[in-house]
Design an enzyme around this catalytic site. Structure first.
Site, mmCIF file in Angstrom:
data_model
loop_
_atom_site.group_PDB
_atom_site.id
_atom_site.type_symbol
_atom_site.label_atom_id
_atom_site.label_comp_id
_atom_site.label_asym_id
_atom_site.label_seq_id
_atom_site.Cartn_x
_atom_site.Cartn_y
_atom_site.Cartn_z
ATOM 1 N N LYS A 190 0.872 -1.188 0.000
ATOM 2 C CA LYS A 190 0.000 0.000 0.000
ATOM 3 C C LYS A 190 0.903 1.230 0.000
ATOM 4 O O LYS A 190 1.441 1.634 1.018
ATOM 5 C CB LYS A 190 -0.888 -0.003 1.254
ATOM 6 C CG LYS A 190 -2.216 0.692 1.072
ATOM 7 C CD LYS A 190 -2.283 2.156 1.175
ATOM 8 C CE LYS A 190 -1.951 3.024 2.265
ATOM 9 N NZ LYS A 190 -1.750 4.432 1.796
ATOM 10 N N GLY A 243 6.595 4.995 8.279
ATOM 11 C CA GLY A 243 5.783 6.200 8.281
ATOM 12 C C GLY A 243 5.901 6.897 9.623
ATOM 13 O O GLY A 243 6.883 6.715 10.345
ATOM 14 N N SER A 244 4.890 7.645 9.966
ATOM 15 C CA SER A 244 4.987 8.476 11.175
ATOM 16 C C SER A 244 4.762 7.652 12.437
ATOM 17 O O SER A 244 4.095 6.605 12.422
ATOM 18 C CB SER A 244 3.936 9.579 11.102
ATOM 19 O OG SER A 244 2.649 8.994 11.107
ATOM 20 N N THR A 245 5.264 8.164 13.535
ATOM 21 C CA THR A 245 5.085 7.505 14.834
ATOM 22 C C THR A 245 3.607 7.471 15.214
ATOM 23 O O THR A 245 3.116 6.492 15.778
ATOM 24 C CB THR A 245 5.937 8.243 15.887
ATOM 25 O OG1 THR A 245 7.315 8.043 15.536
ATOM 26 C CG2 THR A 245 5.688 7.729 17.291
ATOM 27 N N ARG A 246 2.882 8.530 14.879
ATOM 28 C CA ARG A 246 1.450 8.576 15.219
ATOM 29 C C ARG A 246 0.689 7.411 14.580
ATOM 30 O O ARG A 246 -0.061 6.698 15.250
ATOM 31 C CB ARG A 246 0.850 9.917 14.749
ATOM 32 C CG ARG A 246 -0.594 10.138 15.154
ATOM 33 C CD ARG A 246 -1.069 11.525 14.750
ATOM 34 N NE ARG A 246 -1.190 11.684 13.307
ATOM 35 C CZ ARG A 246 -2.249 11.309 12.586
ATOM 36 N NH1 ARG A 246 -3.284 10.758 13.181
ATOM 37 N NH2 ARG A 246 -2.275 11.494 11.281
ATOM 38 N N GLU A 266 8.774 1.190 11.257
ATOM 39 C CA GLU A 266 9.898 2.121 11.053
ATOM 40 C C GLU A 266 9.285 3.507 11.060
ATOM 41 O O GLU A 266 8.545 3.859 10.140
ATOM 42 C CB GLU A 266 10.588 1.865 9.703
ATOM 43 C CG GLU A 266 11.140 0.467 9.519
ATOM 44 C CD GLU A 266 12.310 0.161 10.425
ATOM 45 O OE1 GLU A 266 12.947 1.104 10.939
ATOM 46 O OE2 GLU A 266 12.575 -1.034 10.647
ATOM 47 N N CYS A 301 13.707 10.509 7.207
ATOM 48 C CA CYS A 301 13.476 10.112 8.603
ATOM 49 C C CYS A 301 14.718 10.338 9.446
ATOM 50 O O CYS A 301 14.625 10.646 10.622
ATOM 51 C CB CYS A 301 13.034 8.663 8.661
ATOM 52 S SG CYS A 301 14.129 7.551 7.783
ATOM 53 N N GLU A 400 9.125 16.271 14.979
ATOM 54 C CA GLU A 400 9.661 15.981 13.652
ATOM 55 C C GLU A 400 8.988 16.907 12.641
ATOM 56 O O GLU A 400 7.765 16.876 12.480
ATOM 57 C CB GLU A 400 9.387 14.523 13.278
ATOM 58 C CG GLU A 400 10.026 14.153 11.959
ATOM 59 C CD GLU A 400 9.693 12.739 11.515
ATOM 60 O OE1 GLU A 400 8.526 12.323 11.614
ATOM 61 O OE2 GLU A 400 10.623 12.054 11.038
HETATM 62 P P1 NAD Z 1 2.201 8.576 7.540
HETATM 63 O O1 NAD Z 1 2.328 7.833 8.811
HETATM 64 O O2 NAD Z 1 1.252 9.701 7.472
HETATM 65 O O3 NAD Z 1 1.754 7.573 6.370
HETATM 66 C C1 NAD Z 1 2.496 6.420 6.097
HETATM 67 C C2 NAD Z 1 1.586 5.413 5.401
HETATM 68 O O4 NAD Z 1 0.572 5.017 6.320
HETATM 69 C C3 NAD Z 1 0.870 5.960 4.175
HETATM 70 O O5 NAD Z 1 0.842 4.963 3.178
HETATM 71 C C4 NAD Z 1 -0.523 6.249 4.707
HETATM 72 O O6 NAD Z 1 -1.526 6.196 3.726
HETATM 73 C C5 NAD Z 1 -0.687 5.121 5.696
HETATM 74 N N1 NAD Z 1 -1.719 5.364 6.734
HETATM 75 C C6 NAD Z 1 -2.124 6.565 7.223
HETATM 76 N N2 NAD Z 1 -3.116 6.373 8.120
HETATM 77 C C7 NAD Z 1 -3.321 5.041 8.204
HETATM 78 C C8 NAD Z 1 -4.218 4.222 8.956
HETATM 79 N N3 NAD Z 1 -5.092 4.734 9.826
HETATM 80 N N4 NAD Z 1 -4.146 2.881 8.786
HETATM 81 C C9 NAD Z 1 -3.266 2.343 7.936
HETATM 82 N N5 NAD Z 1 -2.413 3.062 7.178
HETATM 83 C C10 NAD Z 1 -2.438 4.397 7.323
HETATM 84 O O7 NAD Z 1 3.677 9.012 7.145
HETATM 85 P P2 NAD Z 1 4.136 9.835 5.870
HETATM 86 O O8 NAD Z 1 3.741 11.261 6.073
HETATM 87 O O9 NAD Z 1 3.740 9.126 4.632
HETATM 88 O O10 NAD Z 1 5.725 9.699 5.968
HETATM 89 C C11 NAD Z 1 6.502 10.487 6.774
HETATM 90 C C12 NAD Z 1 6.912 9.731 8.023
HETATM 91 O O11 NAD Z 1 7.616 8.537 7.669
HETATM 92 C C13 NAD Z 1 7.893 10.513 8.881
HETATM 93 O O12 NAD Z 1 7.491 10.430 10.223
HETATM 94 C C14 NAD Z 1 9.214 9.797 8.661
HETATM 95 O O13 NAD Z 1 10.138 9.927 9.711
HETATM 96 C C15 NAD Z 1 8.766 8.392 8.491
HETATM 97 N N6 NAD Z 1 9.804 7.596 7.817
HETATM 98 C C16 NAD Z 1 10.492 6.674 8.565
HETATM 99 C C17 NAD Z 1 11.495 5.909 7.972
HETATM 100 C C18 NAD Z 1 12.247 4.857 8.758
HETATM 101 O O14 NAD Z 1 12.877 4.008 8.137
HETATM 102 N N7 NAD Z 1 12.201 4.882 10.079
HETATM 103 C C19 NAD Z 1 11.785 6.085 6.619
HETATM 104 C C20 NAD Z 1 11.065 7.028 5.883
HETATM 105 C C21 NAD Z 1 10.059 7.777 6.496
#
Ligand code: NAD
Length: 496
Positions: A190, A243-246, A266, A301, A400
């Site tokens: 996804k 993705g994000s911590t939230r 991650e 990240c 962040e």
């Molecule tokens: P995000 O958490 O908003 O979204 C990430 C993914 O999760 C997207 O595909 C989104 O559609 C999906 N998502 C959102 N809500 C969801 C839900 N309720 N249920 C299931 N899936 C859901 O993050 P973003 O804005 O796409 O990316 C930025 C974040 O990613 C930053 O916090 C960054 O630090 C982190 N990141 C971490 C790494 C790592 O390796 N640690 C690498 C790259 C990015």
């Protein structure tokens, strides 16, 4: 042949962009027929209408992925055969590198030179590395009594859902797909709704490489619809997420509310880059500090977003960083000379600008950048920005930002540097600059972070595990450690 901006623009015009989901070896519309607009942050143009998948699509894709897994067509294929196909998949990504790089740049705004030099080759390397490894890993025989045989074996988990972000769309996908596919699982990818195009495109390349239909499926759509449906699904065995911590925390809740699927996360970071007075080369450290916040528009990240500088050298060091940042100027991402592209979308740009305002409001001193630029292009560009005089408790140091905003924080000794560095909910990465070997090692040991770099920023390759301490996540991408996420351990105990 080196392509010019006008070459890339011509190619962009001629590009056929596929926006449909990919299930069981074929592109298809979402069951609902719904689509969403895929807008380029380069200039605000509409790139494609993309299938907006939801729960119905997730149900169908998981059922098919499960059936394909059970059939054994991929899961029971000899590792050497899976290896050959994975390597072909990587080769095809390289062979289609210019098209993929162009899609990545148009979709998320990063400079074409980075897409060409970093994202696409690194994605191919990730897939190839995992493929190459899979027929070289042995299981274990336990140290049993003479009349018993104990086998400790690894099996693929089954159906894997991979939910990825928008900042390195193909690369983050490949860090998951490499070990997930090599170990024999069926995968539903996804991509982020902000950058779905390369994920959609490589699904067809997987088929061309020989990965059987149904093993790699791609469901574009929103997080709260198809992402949530996958995370709550009773027949997804493992959920891997970047993705994000939230959202990472929310996914753990979904797993607990459904089938206790394995969840590997991650997540975000707020990484400290510590420059001691005895750094071996202050100019090199300054250039690395600039790159650590400006590369990929700061949408990284591991961005070195907190620059911790020993007070005795701060007056000397900060001007070097400001000077180094001049090499990082926003421009059209299709121009190969551009080093800073567009932020991924208007929401993200406004978010970054609101943090710049917070820096002012909290009393930090702006010493570089600070503004939106190139507004007339219709794109979303923000200057790389530096705030001096930052206290670690300010919002710009705590949260962040995920954009090119650097906080400079002074410290007086090693203990204070370590205390400030670790005073964060995150623990993804950190860097230390010093000529003193013992100080380098002792500081590296004291830092609560998954990656620590010494006298460089952002080192490492596929051989090194990558991931976070604390709220930066769990588990690791890359290296053989990543294979743990995609396999179950089985003990088989035989009476002889
Ligand atoms: P995000 O958490 O908003 O979204 C990430 C993914 O999760 C997207 O595909 C989104 O559609 C999906 N998502 C959102 N809500 C969801 C839900 N309720 N249920 C299931 N899936 C859901 O993050 P973003 O804005 O796409 O990316 C930025 C974040 O990613 C930053 O916090 C960054 O630090 C982190 N990141 C971490 C790494 C790592 O390796 N640690 C690498 C790259 C990015």
């Amino acid at each position: 042949m080196t392509l010019t901006r006008s070459d890339w623009e011509q190619r962009a015009k001629a590009l056929h962009i596929e926006g449909r989901a990919f299930v069981h070896g074929a592109y298809r519309n979402a069951a609902s027929g719904e689509t969403f607009e895929c807008i380029s942050p380069v200039d605000g143009r509409l790139l494609a209408r993309v299938s907006s998948c939801d729960k119905v699509d997730a149900e169908a894709a998981v059922a098919d992925a499960r059936a394909v897994f059970e059939s054994g067509i991929w899961s029971r294929l000899a590792p050497a055969r899976r290896k050959a196909i994975m390597i072909r998949f990587a080769d095809l990504i390289e062979a289609n590198g210019e098209e993929l790089a162009l899609l990545e740049t148009l979709d998320m705004g990063k400079p074409i030179s980075d897409s060409m030099a970093v994202d696409i080759p690194a994605a191919a390397r990730a897939l190839r590395w995992s493929g190459e490894a899979i027929d070289k890993i042995y299981d274990e025989v336990a140290a049993t009594a003479h009349d018993e045989l104990g086998l400790v074996t690894r099996e693929p988990v089954g159906v894997v859902a991979a939910i990825v972000p928008w900042n390195f769309p193909l690369l983050m996908s490949s860090w998951k797909l490499g070990p997930a596919l090599a170990t024999g699982n069926s995968v539903i990818l996804k991509p982020s709704e902000k950058s779905p195009l390369t994920a959609i495109r490589i699904a067809a390349l997987a088929i061309e490489a020989g990965i059987p239909a149904g093993v790699l499926n791609v469901l574009p759509g929103h997080g709260h619809t198809v992402g949530r449906a996958l995370a709550l699904h009773m027949d997804v065995d493992t959920l891997v997420f970047t993705g994000s911590t939230r959202i990472a925390k929310q996914l753990m809740v979904y797993a607990g509310e459904s089938n206790m699927k394995r969840v590997w996360l991650e997540a975000g970071g707020k990484s400290p880059n510590i420059v001691f007075a005895d750094a071996p080369d202050l100019k090199a450290a300054a250039e690395a500090a600039a790159s650590a916040i400006a590369f990929n528009q700061g949408e990284v990240c591991t961005a070195g977003s907190r620059l911790l500088v020993e007070r005795s050298i701060k007056e000397q060091f900060l001007p070097l960083v400001i000077e180094a940042l001049k090499a990082w100027k926003p421009g059209n991402p299709l121009d190969p000379a551009t080093s800073v592209g567009a932020l991924v979308d208007t929401t993200q740009m406004n978010n970054v600008l609101s943090y710049i305002q917070a820096g002012h409001d909290d009393g930090a001193r702006l010493v570089a950048g600070g503004k939106r630029v190139l507004e007339e292009t219709g794109g979303t560009y923000v200057e790389p920005t530096i705030f001096d005089g930052v206290d670690n408790a300010m919002r710009i140091a705590k949260e962040e930002i995920f954009g090119p905003v650097l906080s400079v924080i002074a410290f007086d000794d090693v203990e204070e540097a370590i205390a400030i560095a670790n005073d964060t909910v995150y623990g993804l990465a950190a860097a230390v600059w010093t000529s003193n070997l013992s100080k380098a090692h002792l500081t590296a040991k004291a830092l609560r972070a998954g990656s620590v770099w010494v006298n460089q920023y952002d080192g490492g390759d596929m051989t090194a595990p990558f991931g976070g301490f604390k709220q930066s996540g769990n588990g690791r991408d890359k290296s053989l450690h990543a294979f743990d996420k995609y396999t179950e351990l089985k003990s088989t105990w035989i009476k002889l």
